[in-house]
Design an enzyme around this catalytic site. Sequence first.
Site, mmCIF file in Angstrom:
data_model
loop_
_atom_site.group_PDB
_atom_site.id
_atom_site.type_symbol
_atom_site.label_atom_id
_atom_site.label_comp_id
_atom_site.label_asym_id
_atom_site.label_seq_id
_atom_site.Cartn_x
_atom_site.Cartn_y
_atom_site.Cartn_z
ATOM 1 C CB SER A 191 36.256 12.527 34.089
ATOM 2 O OG SER A 191 36.074 13.521 35.076
ATOM 3 C CE1 TYR A 204 35.747 16.552 30.119
ATOM 4 C CE2 TYR A 204 34.818 16.188 32.300
ATOM 5 C CZ TYR A 204 35.895 16.143 31.438
ATOM 6 O OH TYR A 204 37.108 15.692 31.878
#
Length: 321
Positions: A191, A204
């Site tokens: 990401s 995350y």
Amino acid sequence: MLEGTKISSQSQMTTVFNIAKDTVLFLVLSCYYILEALFWTLVPNAIRPMKNLRGDVVLVTGGAGGVGRQLAIKLARLGAKVVIWDISVEGLQKTCQDVTDEGFKIKSYVVDLADKSSVYFTAEKVKKEVGKVDVLINNAGTVFGDTLLELNDDAIETTYKVNILSHYWTVKSFLPDMIKSGKGHIVTVGSVAGLLGTYRCTDYSATKFATVGFHESLFTELRAHGHNAIHATLVCPYYINTGMFHGVTPRLMPMLEPDYVAETMIDSIRKNEVNCIMPGSVRYLLPLKCLLPAKMCWDLMHRVMKGPQSMMEFKGKPKVS
């Protein structure tokens, strides 16, 4: 003593010569690599050679929805033998229905990626029932969207198990067969949050940073041992409109659509690219965090991009995608 000094001097001269030789060779090859990269960047996909996935077994984790579902559909259209993993039975059924409605076959397995034994057990089932996996796409991910002090320990552990530890278990399951056959491709979905720390994402972002290190180290191991036919691709997309980040309102760029992300990922796989950042413009912003003063970077993030403010609107529930 004088004789020993002479030998040492010769050894040093040899070392200096070898360094100089390797540096010159590196500079010459660098010119070629840069020209090659520029050439393939300018050549449209329609006329450049692309890897044929027809007949290849492609396993997609997190195939019950979002990007995973789009990957399954698009890969099936290319003639690949698609296998999807997810913990959502209902989501798997929906993806399978979408693929079979187009006249293609697909195989699905219910897997808890947070459970190492479940991953290993299902991997063996796939190898027996479908065959050797040619392309492994570690796409599954989960996010809770809480600040560090709000995150409970179970949430942190689950995020790590799904977002990064599962990559170890899947790759260890399927890489040996890729090496034996001399063919394979491992896709690590990270990401942009794994390149820039993100507010309310201490778990995350950390796991996505880990995927970058995992990919780069794995790529190094494969090349160092001469497994050049085993390709590795790192995919780092911006926010994707799948519901994982429901409520988030990015200021400068809209969320990416799953269809676009899946299409771009497949193109990157077929081109054997090492890195795939979406949108492409983000890659030009990333060096700024190392080149600019830290206070300037924070002001850019907080005042111009409104990164923390956008994440304050996060309303999503813990979700695996």
